[in-house]
Design a protein around this motif. Structure first.
Motif, PDB file in Angstrom:
ATOM      1  N   UNK A  23      26.786  45.289  36.325  1.00  0.00           N
ATOM      2  CA  UNK A  23      27.590  45.739  36.011  1.00  0.00           C
ATOM      3  C   UNK A  23      29.263  44.425  36.780  1.00  0.00           C
ATOM      4  N   UNK A  24      28.823  44.938  38.127  1.00  0.00           N
ATOM      5  CA  UNK A  24      29.783  45.039  38.928  1.00  0.00           C
ATOM      6  C   UNK A  24      29.970  43.749  39.874  1.00  0.00           C
ATOM      7  N   UNK A  25      28.550  43.285  40.278  1.00  0.00           N
ATOM      8  CA  UNK A  25      28.470  41.970  41.550  1.00  0.00           C
ATOM      9  C   UNK A  25      29.229  40.941  40.736  1.00  0.00           C
ATOM     10  N   UNK A  26      29.689  40.320  41.649  1.00  0.00           N
ATOM     11  CA  UNK A  26      31.078  39.844  41.584  1.00  0.00           C
ATOM     12  C   UNK A  26      32.180  39.631  40.954  1.00  0.00           C
ATOM     13  N   UNK A  27      32.514  40.191  39.897  1.00  0.00           N
ATOM     14  CA  UNK A  27      33.327  40.390  39.358  1.00  0.00           C
ATOM     15  C   UNK A  27      34.406  41.842  39.617  1.00  0.00           C
ATOM     16  N   UNK A  28      34.061  42.842  40.196  1.00  0.00           N
ATOM     17  CA  UNK A  28      34.739  43.698  40.651  1.00  0.00           C
ATOM     18  C   UNK A  28      33.962  44.229  42.049  1.00  0.00           C
TER      19      UNK A  28
END
Length: 333
Positions: free
Chosen positions: A115-120
């Motif tokens: 869910x988090x990697x690369x975007x948040x």
């Protein structure tokens, strides 16, 4: 000023931290308008803006380090403080994340990373993860993993040596009937504390009595129930080593409810040295593991990986130490 302007040059000229410069140029919240304006004016004066934008486009970074937690409890809270110290005055922000994983079995970290990697987040630090492998393009470091070192860089405390020291402390005081309240069976560090307890008894020539070993699982009610069983025995222990401080505090509370005095009738020692251990009316003797240092070392590893460098030591074990306070004493005659 000669050479390429850096974010540190901007921070110095504007009289602010590197983190403040990062937030100002990326339009993040939490900075006064006047400060933002001063930073942006300095950026323009020093000619830093164009290089910052180009670097950001090339790297596609968010400027955020994520800390993935199974739960917000004293151990993880202290680790967060350590990561925060390492991140302070860098260009990165810190995100603490505890996803919904209850009842979903192992592998909650993989779902959170997805869910988090690369975007948040640009990198992640996982605290007591159930897995130590993750299919992700971002750098990941694990603290106190369930299974020990594997695919990912890891940081942990020396649980075996700490438990050995804790049990030896009780033996040196003269205790021979020493109880042990174990932690979670699936957690490698808890298993090492069990092993350290058993090694200390064996080294002292004290037979291991299975009746003196209970399992608390780091859960309050389970710990209290196990403590009652131990302390209600006609041949109850004169001392108890609990695998973490919260379990040790629960043992003390149960002992007092049963009319036992600590440390006159029962010595108790814990493991962690969470803040509450020293703040109680009866300060807890414990094994101190460097929780904030665990966070700092993990963050330093992340920064090394983000810089494209190799980590010299991929599996780090930090030493523990005995802190003697008011809950241990010689056994009553």
């Amino acid at each position: 000023m000669s050479g390429r302007t850096t974010i540190h040059d901007v921070a110095r000229a504007a009289g602010v931290s590197v983190s403040t410069v990062s937030k100002a140029v990326n339009g993040r919240y939490g900075i006064a308008d006047a400060t933002v304006q001063r930073v942006l004016d300095t950026v323009r004066e020093l000619g830093y803006e164009s290089s910052l934008v180009a670097s950001s486009m090339r790297a596609r970074r968010t400027g955020v380090i994520g800390v993935l937690l199974a739960d917000f409890e004293p151990f993880s809270a202290e680790i967060l403080k350590g990561v925060g110290l390492a991140v302070h005055d860098t260009a990165f922000d810190l995100l603490a994340y505890s996803g919904s994983h209850h009842g979903a079995g192992d592998g909650w970290e993989r779902r959170s990373l997805s869910r988090l990697s690369g975007t948040l987040i640009d990198a992640a630090i996982m605290v007591t993860p159930t897995v130590v492998s993750a299919a992700t393009e971002i750098p990941v470091v694990a603290i106190d993993p369930h299974t020990g070192g594997a695919d990912l860089p890891t940081v942990e405390s020396d649980s075996f040596a700490g438990a050995l020291t804790a049990t030896r402390h009780l033996i040196e005081l003269g205790h021979r009937r020493i109880g042990f309240l174990a932690g979670r069976p699936d957690l490698r560090s808890a298993g090492l504390r069990d092993a350290g307890y058993r090694r200390a008894l064996a080294d002292a020539g004290i037979p291991i009595d299975p009746a003196l070993v209970g399992v608390g699982r780091y859960e309050l009610e389970t710990t209290r129930e196990s403590a009652r069983l131990l302390l209600a025995s006609p041949t109850r222990p004169t001392a108890v080593f609990a695998a973490n401080d919260l379990s040790a505090i629960a043992v003390i509370e149960v002992a007092q409810e049963m009319g036992l005095r600590v440390p006159q009738d029962l010595s108790v020692i814990g493991f962690d040295d969470v803040p509450e251990a020293s703040r109680r009316a009866l300060p807890l003797t414990t094994i101190q593991q460097p929780m904030r240092r665990l966070g700092q070392v993990a963050a330093d590893m992340v920064f090394t990986l983000l810089a494209g460098r190799e980590i010299e030591q991929t599996h780090v074990t930090l030493p523990t130490r005995l802190v003697v306070r008011a809950t241990t004493a010689r056994p009553a005659e």
